[in-house]
Design a protein around this motif. Structure first.
Motif, PDB file in Angstrom:
ATOM      1  N   ARG A   1       0.826  -1.295   0.033  1.00 34.88           N
ATOM      2  CA  ARG A   1       0.017  -0.044   0.078  1.00 34.88           C
ATOM      3  C   ARG A   1       0.878   1.271  -0.100  1.00 34.88           C
ATOM      4  O   ARG A   1       0.498   2.138  -0.496  1.00 34.88           O
ATOM      5  CB  ARG A   1      -0.984   0.092   1.384  1.00 34.88           C
ATOM      6  CG  ARG A   1      -2.035  -0.894   1.362  1.00 34.88           C
ATOM      7  CD  ARG A   1      -2.922  -0.984   2.344  1.00 34.88           C
ATOM      8  NE  ARG A   1      -3.916  -1.992   2.345  1.00 34.88           N
ATOM      9  CZ  ARG A   1      -3.908  -2.855   3.149  1.00 34.88           C
ATOM     10  NH1 ARG A   1      -3.020  -2.938   4.133  1.00 34.88           N
ATOM     11  NH2 ARG A   1      -4.820  -3.792   3.319  1.00 34.88           N
TER      12      ARG A   1
ATOM     13  N   HIS B   1       0.919   3.937  -3.193  1.00 28.04           N
ATOM     14  CA  HIS B   1       0.049   4.845  -2.877  1.00 28.04           C
ATOM     15  C   HIS B   1      -0.498   5.774  -3.948  1.00 28.04           C
ATOM     16  O   HIS B   1      -1.754   5.861  -3.715  1.00 28.04           O
ATOM     17  CB  HIS B   1       0.394   5.489  -1.610  1.00 28.04           C
ATOM     18  CG  HIS B   1       1.610   6.298  -2.039  1.00 28.04           C
ATOM     19  ND1 HIS B   1       2.984   6.146  -2.093  1.00 28.04           N
ATOM     20  CD2 HIS B   1       1.879   7.806  -2.407  1.00 28.04           C
ATOM     21  CE1 HIS B   1       3.666   6.822  -2.287  1.00 28.04           C
ATOM     22  NE2 HIS B   1       3.107   8.066  -2.437  1.00 28.04           N
TER      23      HIS B   1
ATOM     24  N   LEU C   1      -3.029   3.796  -6.226  1.00 27.98           N
ATOM     25  CA  LEU C   1      -4.400   3.280  -5.289  1.00 27.98           C
ATOM     26  C   LEU C   1      -5.162   4.476  -4.893  1.00 27.98           C
ATOM     27  O   LEU C   1      -6.291   4.468  -4.738  1.00 27.98           O
ATOM     28  CB  LEU C   1      -3.842   2.547  -3.884  1.00 27.98           C
ATOM     29  CG  LEU C   1      -3.245   1.172  -4.071  1.00 27.98           C
ATOM     30  CD1 LEU C   1      -2.564   0.704  -2.770  1.00 27.98           C
ATOM     31  CD2 LEU C   1      -3.950   0.190  -4.824  1.00 27.98           C
TER      32      LEU C   1
ATOM     33  N   MET D   1      -8.544   5.038  -7.184  1.00 29.41           N
ATOM     34  CA  MET D   1      -9.123   3.769  -7.478  1.00 29.41           C
ATOM     35  C   MET D   1     -10.285   3.329  -6.667  1.00 29.41           C
ATOM     36  O   MET D   1     -10.132   3.568  -5.344  1.00 29.41           O
ATOM     37  CB  MET D   1      -8.018   2.566  -7.404  1.00 29.41           C
ATOM     38  CG  MET D   1      -6.975   2.723  -8.654  1.00 29.41           C
ATOM     39  SD  MET D   1      -5.815   1.329  -8.494  1.00 29.41           S
ATOM     40  CE  MET D   1      -6.969  -0.097  -9.452  1.00 29.41           C
TER      41      MET D   1
ATOM     42  N   THR E   1     -12.694   0.891  -4.580  1.00 30.94           N
ATOM     43  CA  THR E   1     -12.351  -0.134  -3.519  1.00 30.94           C
ATOM     44  C   THR E   1     -11.872  -1.312  -4.395  1.00 30.94           C
ATOM     45  O   THR E   1     -10.816  -2.125  -3.886  1.00 30.94           O
ATOM     46  CB  THR E   1     -13.273  -0.371  -2.581  1.00 30.94           C
ATOM     47  OG1 THR E   1     -13.464   0.812  -1.763  1.00 30.94           O
ATOM     48  CG2 THR E   1     -12.908  -1.500  -1.310  1.00 30.94           C
TER      49      THR E   1
ATOM     50  N   ARG F   1      -8.987  -1.310  -6.198  1.00 35.92           N
ATOM     51  CA  ARG F   1      -7.761  -1.386  -5.603  1.00 35.92           C
ATOM     52  C   ARG F   1      -7.240  -2.825  -4.679  1.00 35.92           C
ATOM     53  O   ARG F   1      -6.163  -3.493  -4.791  1.00 35.92           O
ATOM     54  CB  ARG F   1      -7.864  -0.619  -4.285  1.00 35.92           C
ATOM     55  CG  ARG F   1      -7.918   1.074  -4.467  1.00 35.92           C
ATOM     56  CD  ARG F   1      -7.602   1.822  -3.097  1.00 35.92           C
ATOM     57  NE  ARG F   1      -8.458   1.599  -2.273  1.00 35.92           N
ATOM     58  CZ  ARG F   1      -9.669   2.334  -1.976  1.00 35.92           C
ATOM     59  NH1 ARG F   1      -9.928   3.357  -2.807  1.00 35.92           N
ATOM     60  NH2 ARG F   1     -10.567   2.037  -0.921  1.00 35.92           N
TER      61      ARG F   1
ATOM     62  N   THR G   1      -2.964   1.592 -14.428  1.00 35.28           N
ATOM     63  CA  THR G   1      -3.501   2.105 -13.471  1.00 35.28           C
ATOM     64  C   THR G   1      -3.489   3.886 -13.614  1.00 35.28           C
ATOM     65  O   THR G   1      -4.478   4.438 -13.466  1.00 35.28           O
ATOM     66  CB  THR G   1      -3.045   2.027 -12.293  1.00 35.28           C
ATOM     67  OG1 THR G   1      -3.117   0.436 -12.072  1.00 35.28           O
ATOM     68  CG2 THR G   1      -3.759   2.297 -11.044  1.00 35.28           C
TER      69      THR G   1
END
Length: 206
Positions: free
Chosen positions: A142, A146, A149, A152, A154, A157, A202
């Motif tokens: 994480r 970071h 994420l 994104m 949930t 993620r 991403t």
């Protein structure tokens, strides 16, 4: 009457820099026991290894072993933690790129203790062989991911973390080694490419 020299007011009491001899001996004994289990795993089926055989290999009495590890589950948990420490020592990536660059180190260290790693990954009974490092590994991921994420949903993620968790574990190394005959550096190149591709995808989708 002789007066004891007083300590200057600004001085602090000396703090021992090393653990006590008793604690050092305790730590050494504990490590010998865990290493004995790892050695036995390389030659015997782990679920058939007895506490007595571990004590004998470590050169300690059974009561000593049970003082350190009251149950077999405790002993296997210590081995899992030792495995994690050896593979992940000094690895704290702060970005997806740093995480990708850590993969060759993880794979090389895992290959050095391959017999133990294989069994810990393949152990069929989570109750008998606990996974004590799950939250620590997820916390590292994480932190490293970071930026990716942050925006994104949930569900996405969760999928990303699961994918990167797999790629940065020794499991792909062992599979690619067995199935494709890859060396650890070749396997690491593939995993690094995949981690970077996931991070890039991403970012591009954000």
């Amino acid at each position: 009457m002789v007066k004891r020299a007083s300590r200057p007011s600004g001085d602090k009491p000396e703090v021992p820099l090393k653990p006590s001899l008793r604690q050092a001996q305790k730590d050494l004994t504990r490590r010998r026991i865990v290493e004995a289990l790892a050695e036995l795993i390389s030659t015997e089926h782990p679920l058939e290894i007895s506490m007595a055989s571990v004590a004998e290999r470590a050169g300690v009495s059974e009561p000593t072993l049970y003082r350190h590890f009251p149950t077999k589950r405790d002993l296997f948990a210590a081995l899992a933690s030792d495995h994690y420490a050896r593979v992940a020592d000094n690895i704290a990536p702060q970005s997806a790129e740093a995480l990708a660059q850590a993969v060759p180190t993880v794979y090389a260290r895992a290959e050095a203790i391959e017999s133990t790693v294989r069994w810990l990954l393949a152990a069929p009974d989570p109750e008998g062989v606990p996974r004590p490092n799950v939250e620590r590994r997820l916390s590292v991921l994480r932190e490293a991911m970071h930026e990716e994420l942050a925006s994104m949903p949930t569900r996405d993620r969760d999928h990303l973390l699961r994918a990167v968790l797999l790629l940065t574990s020794p499991m792909p190394l062992l599979y690619w080694k067995d199935y494709l005959g890859l060396r650890h550096d070749q396997a690491a190149d593939t995993a690094m490419w995949m981690v970077r591709a996931l991070a890039r995808k991403t970012t591009d989708s954000a």
